[in-house]
Design an enzyme around this catalytic site. Structure first.
Site, short mmCIF file in Angstrom:
data_model
loop_
_atom_site.label_atom_id
_atom_site.label_comp_id
_atom_site.label_asym_id
_atom_site.label_seq_id
_atom_site.Cartn_x
_atom_site.Cartn_y
_atom_site.Cartn_z
N LYS A 104 -61.78 79.62 -20.30
CA LYS A 104 -62.43 80.03 -20.02
C LYS A 104 -61.35 78.85 -18.47
CE LYS A 104 -66.62 78.19 -21.62
NZ LYS A 104 -65.98 77.53 -22.64
N ARG A 133 -75.24 76.43 -19.83
CA ARG A 133 -74.75 76.51 -21.20
C ARG A 133 -76.68 76.41 -21.37
NH1 ARG A 133 -69.52 73.54 -20.73
NH2 ARG A 133 -68.58 73.61 -22.71
N ARG A 183 -54.27 72.07 -28.36
CA ARG A 183 -54.01 72.39 -26.73
C ARG A 183 -54.48 70.76 -26.63
NH1 ARG A 183 -59.77 74.45 -24.59
NH2 ARG A 183 -61.57 72.92 -24.47
N ARG A 193 -57.38 65.92 -25.25
CA ARG A 193 -58.60 65.51 -24.85
C ARG A 193 -60.15 64.82 -26.94
NH1 ARG A 193 -62.20 70.75 -22.53
NH2 ARG A 193 -64.10 69.77 -23.62
N ARG A 235 -69.32 71.94 -31.28
CA ARG A 235 -69.45 72.37 -29.95
C ARG A 235 -69.94 73.73 -30.14
NH1 ARG A 235 -64.11 70.82 -27.94
NH2 ARG A 235 -64.89 71.82 -26.34
#
Ligand code: AMP
Length: 228
Positions: free
Chosen positions: A23, A98, A137, A171, A182
């Site tokens: 996203k 969400r 990532r 992160r 998550r």
């Protein structure tokens, strides 16, 4: 065909999909290509945590656990950001809404200024690969460009291809355990929004398992339809 559903109001697009679906990457592309403003509630919340604000203090532990921050906090943050002048160009929402309550609050906020959602684009992905995608990532801390240990390695190690900075960051919640939470939160609380937007006739779907450039082209084609 450009303009088949022309709206006089600034476009409002939503990117839906689990963590790791891409996203953020796609929202940045839409920003550059169409001049839309990326609104990421994850980024806004991380900034609130870093600033030590009351909202940030309340959100910190929840985010570290991979759970959803309370609707009240997130809706207030989004409402403030949406009122900023740059959002008059049109927005691409990344990570919001969400929950169904957030989606209803968004409809109400937009209705207050005579706006509505133009498209909710679902990035369809294979859940099993999301953990690998997220765990590898990292991001350039200077310009925000995203990278991956396997799928998108910088040309020169630890150096951003875009701005040359040597400031890569990972992160805190991009670890395997938190990613599982998550993903659970996504399936339990966010996935029902696919039906919510389908019922409104606003849902569009894109296969998000292929090449980033192919996914970009598919999303750009959908976006052209809603640009004034
Ligand atoms: P993201 O950067 O979108 O992956 O979000 C990181 C974390 O911020 C999530 O795991 C949640 O804890 C929190 N968060 C971001 N957006 C929302 C939202 N719309 N509602 C609740 N929590 C959110």
């Amino acid at each position: 065909m450009k303009g088949s559903s022309i709206s006089q109001k600034p476009p409002v697009l939503i990117l839906l999909g689990p963590p790791g679906a891409g996203k953020g990457t796609q929202a940045r592309m839409l920003e550059e290509r169409f001049g839309l403003v990326q609104l990421s509630t994850g980024d806004l919340l991380r900034a609130a945590v870093a600033s030590g604000s009351d909202a940030g203090k309340a959100a910190k532990a929840v985010m570290e656990a991979g759970d959803l921050v309370s609707d009240d906090i997130v809706i207030a943050i989004l409402r403030d950001r949406l009122a900023a002048p740059d959002c008059a160009k049109g927005v691409i929402l990344d990570g919001f809404p969400r929950t169904t309550l957030q989606a209803e609050a968004l409809d109400q906020m937009l209705a207050e200024s005579g706006q509505q959602i133009d498209s909710a684009i679902e990035l369809e992905v294979d859940d099993a690969q999301m953990v690998t995608r997220i765990a590898g990532r990292f991001t350039c801390g200077a310009c925000g460009e995203g990278y991956h240990d396997t799928f998108k390695v910088p040309e020169v190690a630890d150096t951003c291809d875009c701005c040359g900075a040597q400031d890569m960051t990972r992160r805190a919640d991009d670890n395997t355990e938190t990613v599982m939470s998550r993903l659970d939160a996504y399936h339990e609380q966010t996935a029902p929004l696919v039906a919510y937007y389908a019922d409104k006739g606003a849902l569009r779907r894109v296969d998000a398992m292929g090449q980033i450039s192919d996914i970009q082209d598919a999303i750009a084609a959908l976006t052209e339809h809603v640009m004034p």
